[in-house]
Structure formats: structure tokens, C-alpha cells
Motif scaffolding. Structure first.
Motif, PDB file in Angstrom:
ATOM      1  N   ASP A   9      39.852  30.176  89.993  1.00 14.13           N
ATOM      2  CA  ASP A   9      38.937  29.289  89.273  1.00 14.13           C
ATOM      3  C   ASP A   9      39.681  28.075  88.720  1.00 14.13           C
ATOM      4  O   ASP A   9      39.183  26.949  88.761  1.00 14.13           O
ATOM      5  N   ALA A  10      40.876  28.315  88.173  1.00 15.54           N
ATOM      6  CA  ALA A  10      41.655  27.207  87.611  1.00 15.54           C
ATOM      7  C   ALA A  10      42.054  26.210  88.699  1.00 15.54           C
ATOM      8  O   ALA A  10      41.975  24.991  88.510  1.00 15.54           O
ATOM      9  N   LEU A  11      42.472  26.723  89.860  1.00 15.14           N
ATOM     10  CA  LEU A  11      42.893  25.847  90.951  1.00 15.14           C
ATOM     11  C   LEU A  11      41.734  25.042  91.524  1.00 15.14           C
ATOM     12  O   LEU A  11      41.931  23.974  92.104  1.00 15.14           O
ATOM     13  N   ALA A  12      40.514  25.567  91.351  1.00 15.82           N
ATOM     14  CA  ALA A  12      39.328  24.858  91.853  1.00 15.82           C
ATOM     15  C   ALA A  12      38.781  23.856  90.848  1.00 15.82           C
ATOM     16  O   ALA A  12      37.827  23.139  91.149  1.00 15.82           O
ATOM     17  N   SER A  13      39.388  23.782  89.668  1.00 15.29           N
ATOM     18  CA  SER A  13      38.886  22.883  88.627  1.00 15.29           C
ATOM     19  C   SER A  13      39.165  21.429  88.977  1.00 15.29           C
ATOM     20  O   SER A  13      40.034  21.117  89.804  1.00 15.29           O
ATOM     21  N   GLN A  14      38.429  20.530  88.339  1.00 14.50           N
ATOM     22  CA  GLN A  14      38.598  19.094  88.603  1.00 14.50           C
ATOM     23  C   GLN A  14      39.976  18.595  88.200  1.00 14.50           C
ATOM     24  O   GLN A  14      40.464  17.602  88.742  1.00 14.50           O
ATOM     25  N   VAL A  15      40.617  19.294  87.265  1.00 10.06           N
ATOM     26  CA  VAL A  15      41.935  18.855  86.810  1.00 10.06           C
ATOM     27  C   VAL A  15      43.015  19.262  87.809  1.00 10.06           C
ATOM     28  O   VAL A  15      43.883  18.457  88.169  1.00 10.06           O
ATOM     29  N   LEU A  16      42.995  20.504  88.274  1.00  5.21           N
ATOM     30  CA  LEU A  16      44.086  21.003  89.112  1.00  5.21           C
ATOM     31  C   LEU A  16      43.875  20.774  90.607  1.00  5.21           C
ATOM     32  O   LEU A  16      44.845  20.713  91.359  1.00  5.21           O
ATOM     33  N   ARG A  17      42.629  20.667  91.048  1.00  2.00           N
ATOM     34  CA  ARG A  17      42.399  20.512  92.491  1.00  2.00           C
ATOM     35  C   ARG A  17      43.154  19.313  93.071  1.00  2.00           C
ATOM     36  O   ARG A  17      43.794  19.432  94.118  1.00  2.00           O
ATOM     37  N   VAL A  41      45.865  18.083  92.059  1.00  2.35           N
ATOM     38  CA  VAL A  41      47.318  18.254  91.899  1.00  2.35           C
ATOM     39  C   VAL A  41      47.909  19.075  93.038  1.00  2.35           C
ATOM     40  O   VAL A  41      49.094  18.953  93.350  1.00  2.35           O
ATOM     41  N   ILE A  42      47.083  19.916  93.673  1.00  2.00           N
ATOM     42  CA  ILE A  42      47.601  20.857  94.677  1.00  2.00           C
ATOM     43  C   ILE A  42      48.349  20.129  95.785  1.00  2.00           C
ATOM     44  O   ILE A  42      49.452  20.524  96.174  1.00  2.00           O
ATOM     45  N   ASP A  43      47.767  19.063  96.310  1.00  9.76           N
ATOM     46  CA  ASP A  43      48.412  18.341  97.404  1.00  9.76           C
ATOM     47  C   ASP A  43      49.638  17.561  96.943  1.00  9.76           C
ATOM     48  O   ASP A  43      50.600  17.395  97.701  1.00  9.76           O
ATOM     49  N   LYS A  44      49.615  17.085  95.711  1.00  8.21           N
ATOM     50  CA  LYS A  44      50.722  16.262  95.216  1.00  8.21           C
ATOM     51  C   LYS A  44      51.890  17.112  94.726  1.00  8.21           C
ATOM     52  O   LYS A  44      53.052  16.757  94.927  1.00  8.21           O
ATOM     53  N   ALA A  76      52.195  21.203  94.474  1.00  4.77           N
ATOM     54  CA  ALA A  76      51.624  22.547  94.561  1.00  4.77           C
ATOM     55  C   ALA A  76      52.260  23.507  93.557  1.00  4.77           C
ATOM     56  O   ALA A  76      51.573  24.351  92.976  1.00  4.77           O
ATOM     57  N   LYS A  77      53.566  23.371  93.330  1.00  7.26           N
ATOM     58  CA  LYS A  77      54.238  24.278  92.391  1.00  7.26           C
ATOM     59  C   LYS A  77      53.704  24.084  90.979  1.00  7.26           C
ATOM     60  O   LYS A  77      53.474  25.064  90.257  1.00  7.26           O
ATOM     61  N   ARG A  78      53.529  22.834  90.592  1.00  3.28           N
ATOM     62  CA  ARG A  78      52.999  22.577  89.253  1.00  3.28           C
ATOM     63  C   ARG A  78      51.571  23.113  89.123  1.00  3.28           C
ATOM     64  O   ARG A  78      51.196  23.700  88.106  1.00  3.28           O
ATOM     65  N   ALA A  79      50.750  22.918  90.157  1.00  2.00           N
ATOM     66  CA  ALA A  79      49.371  23.398  90.120  1.00  2.00           C
ATOM     67  C   ALA A  79      49.330  24.918  89.993  1.00  2.00           C
ATOM     68  O   ALA A  79      48.550  25.468  89.211  1.00  2.00           O
ATOM     69  N   TYR A  80      50.178  25.594  90.751  1.00  2.36           N
ATOM     70  CA  TYR A  80      50.196  27.061  90.709  1.00  2.36           C
ATOM     71  C   TYR A  80      50.652  27.546  89.337  1.00  2.36           C
ATOM     72  O   TYR A  80      50.066  28.471  88.758  1.00  2.36           O
ATOM     73  N   TYR A  81      51.692  26.936  88.816  1.00  3.01           N
ATOM     74  CA  TYR A  81      52.211  27.311  87.496  1.00  3.01           C
ATOM     75  C   TYR A  81      51.143  27.111  86.419  1.00  3.01           C
ATOM     76  O   TYR A  81      50.933  27.984  85.563  1.00  3.01           O
ATOM     77  N   SER A  82      50.438  25.987  86.460  1.00  2.00           N
ATOM     78  CA  SER A  82      49.369  25.746  85.493  1.00  2.00           C
ATOM     79  C   SER A  82      48.253  26.771  85.632  1.00  2.00           C
ATOM     80  O   SER A  82      47.686  27.216  84.630  1.00  2.00           O
ATOM     81  N   ALA A  83      47.955  27.175  86.872  1.00  2.00           N
ATOM     82  CA  ALA A  83      46.906  28.172  87.098  1.00  2.00           C
ATOM     83  C   ALA A  83      47.286  29.516  86.500  1.00  2.00           C
ATOM     84  O   ALA A  83      46.443  30.212  85.916  1.00  2.00           O
ATOM     85  N   VAL A  84      48.553  29.900  86.638  1.00  2.00           N
ATOM     86  CA  VAL A  84      49.012  31.154  86.023  1.00  2.00           C
ATOM     87  C   VAL A  84      48.892  31.063  84.504  1.00  2.00           C
ATOM     88  O   VAL A  84      48.422  32.001  83.841  1.00  2.00           O
ATOM     89  N   CYS A  85      49.296  29.932  83.934  1.00  2.00           N
ATOM     90  CA  CYS A  85      49.203  29.737  82.477  1.00  2.00           C
ATOM     91  C   CYS A  85      47.761  29.848  81.996  1.00  2.00           C
ATOM     92  O   CYS A  85      47.475  30.532  80.995  1.00  2.00           O
ATOM     93  N   LEU A  86      46.843  29.182  82.691  1.00  2.00           N
ATOM     94  CA  LEU A  86      45.435  29.218  82.287  1.00  2.00           C
ATOM     95  C   LEU A  86      44.847  30.606  82.444  1.00  2.00           C
ATOM     96  O   LEU A  86      44.016  31.040  81.633  1.00  2.00           O
TER      97      LEU A  86
END
Length: 250
Positions: A86-94, A96-99, A101-111
Motif C-alpha cells: 500500500d505504501a509503495l502504491a501511494s502518490q508519494v512513493l510511487r 520514487v521507485i524508478d528514481k 528503488a532502495k529509498r522507496a523500499y526502505y520508506s515502505a518498511v518504515c511506514l
């Protein structure tokens, strides 16, 4: 992906979004309590044990080193995966994934730590050794070593997050009673720090999270640091390594 473990907004967050609608808000009341989160789906059935002549089929959803027969670990893994997805599908993180990916994944775990942590224990806090995921009562002391350590901390973070939200609600009610504009809820600041990192711009135009004295971010930053430290430990578990990202965004 199975149902997510998201929490409903508190009074403070509801009022910030829509002050008029918040006056008839049915979520958090003056005490900060909220309606019970809908029951998540039941556990998936165990896979059929293969005959000696057959090779075991490993699910692509989880690393082979995880114990597929341990239903407590299945419940933990699937609940976290759902929240992370759900976090990775959000408007904030989606974006970021292409730019990054490590930061997006880390933020998703945090959320996921923040959101799941707020739902796994009753508000009475009288059973700190028990958490509930996917209709299973999980005894933290019975989990394998690294899982026991990480998810005991996750439960403690959840209790602290609920207290932070209750404080936000009480403060919001007091501000409304005095006719004063509401400050940004602390739990909202924490979420933005987890999503965007230190230095995001708040609704008032201030740069948030860069000092302990600017905008009252000290408590938010301290709490955020606990979550980010735990995220690093959870990402060492085989089920939550970065190579899970393609499966979560599929």
C-alpha cells in the motif's frame, strides 16, 4: 495482495483535512479512542506436503529459507507485505521507485512499522507479549530470535504511536475550543518524515525535521529515529530483504 493494516485518522488529522466535517467525525472521540479496525482476512491454507518423489514447490511470495509451516511467521510476513505494498502504491512513493528503488523500499518498511504497529495490540496494553495479525494471536516470546526482537520493538512503537495520536487529538480539541488554528499533528509529521526524509516542507512553508527547536519537531524526530532504526533490522530478515520489491509492486 491481502487486506491492508491501515489505521483510521484521528480527530486532529480529520480536522486538518476538513474542519467542518470533523465536527461530525465518527472516528476518534475526545478520549482519542477509535473504532476497532475491521477484521483482516483469515490465513491461507497450508500447502500440501509433497510425496517423497516430488520436489517441494517454493512460493515466489517468500524466500525459501523462511519456515512455511510456521503460521505465526506467515501472518507477520503477509501483514507487513500488505502494508508495504500500500505504501509503495501511494502518490508519494510511487514516483520514487524508478528514481531510487532502495529509498522507496526502505520508506515502505518504515511506514509499515508505523501502520501495522498501531493495529496489532488492543488499546488496553494489558498483554504486551501478544500481538494479533490475520486473526491469529501471536505470542512474541515464542517467535524465532530475530523475529522476536524486531516485532517486540514493533509492538512497543505501536503503543507509542497510539499515545502520540491521542495527544494530538486532545490538543486539537483544546485548540478548537479556543478558536485557535491547529498545528500539524505530530503523528502526521512522523509519517511525512518517513515518506520524504528530513527537510520536507510543511503546510506552513517551514522546512520540517531539521532541528529540535524548529516547529516543535524534536519529539517527532526522536520517534521517527526509532522507526528507521527498526526498519534496518527488519530488512536483515530474509523475508524483508530488498529483493522483495518487484513482488510488492507487481
Amino acid at each position: 495482495m491481502i487486506g491492508s493494516s491501515q489505521v483510521s485518522p484521528g480527530y486532529a488529522e480529520a480536522f486538518q483535512a476538513n474542519p467542518v466535517a470533523a465536527r461530525s467525525y465518527n472516528g476518534a472521540g475526545p478520549s482519542g479512542s477509535r473504532p476497532r479496525t475491521p477484521s483482516p482476512p483469515t490465513l491461507p491454507p497450508l500447502k500440501e506436503v509433497p510425496r517423497p518423489s516430488e520436489k517441494p514447490v517454493i512460493s515466489p511470495r517468500a524466500p525459501a529459507v523462511d519456515d512455511e509451516e510456521n503460521l505465526d511467521l506467515v501472518a507477520i510476513r503477509e501483514t507487513m507485505y500488505s502494508s508495504m505494498s500500500d505504501a509503495l502504491a501511494s502518490q508519494v512513493l510511487r514516483p520514487v521507485i524508478d528514481k531510487d528503488a532502495k529509498r522507496a523500499y526502505y520508506s515502505a518498511v518504515c511506514l509499515a512499522i508505523l501502520n501495522v504497529g498501531m493495529t496489532v495490540q488492543p488499546e488496553s496494553n494489558d498483554t504486551p507479549n501478544l500481538i494479533s495479525m490475520m486473526e491469529r494471536e501471536i505470542r512474541l516470546s515464542d517467535l524465532p530470535g530475530p523475529y522476536k526482537t524486531c516485532f517486540t520493538q514493533l509492538a512497543a512503537i505501536g503503543r507509542e504511536a497510539r499515545k502520540l495520536r491521542e495527544d494530538d487529538d486532545e490538543r486539537a480539541i483544546a485548540y478548537v475550543a479556543r478558536g485557535k488554528p491547529l498545528p500539524e499533528p505530530r503523528i502526521g509529521r512522523v509519517q511525512k518524515l518517513l515518506e520524504r526524509g528530513v527537510g520536507y516542507v510543511g503546510p506552513d512553508g517551514r522546512i520540517r525535521g531539521t532541528s529540535n527547536s524548529s516547529g516543535g519537531t524534536g519529539r517527532s524526530r526522536e520517534f521517527t529515529s526509532k522507526i528507521t532504526a527498526l526498519a534496518l533490522e527488519i530488512m536483515k530478515l530474509s523475508a524483508f530483504r530488498e529483493d522483495m520489491l518487484p513482488m510488492l509492486v507487481a
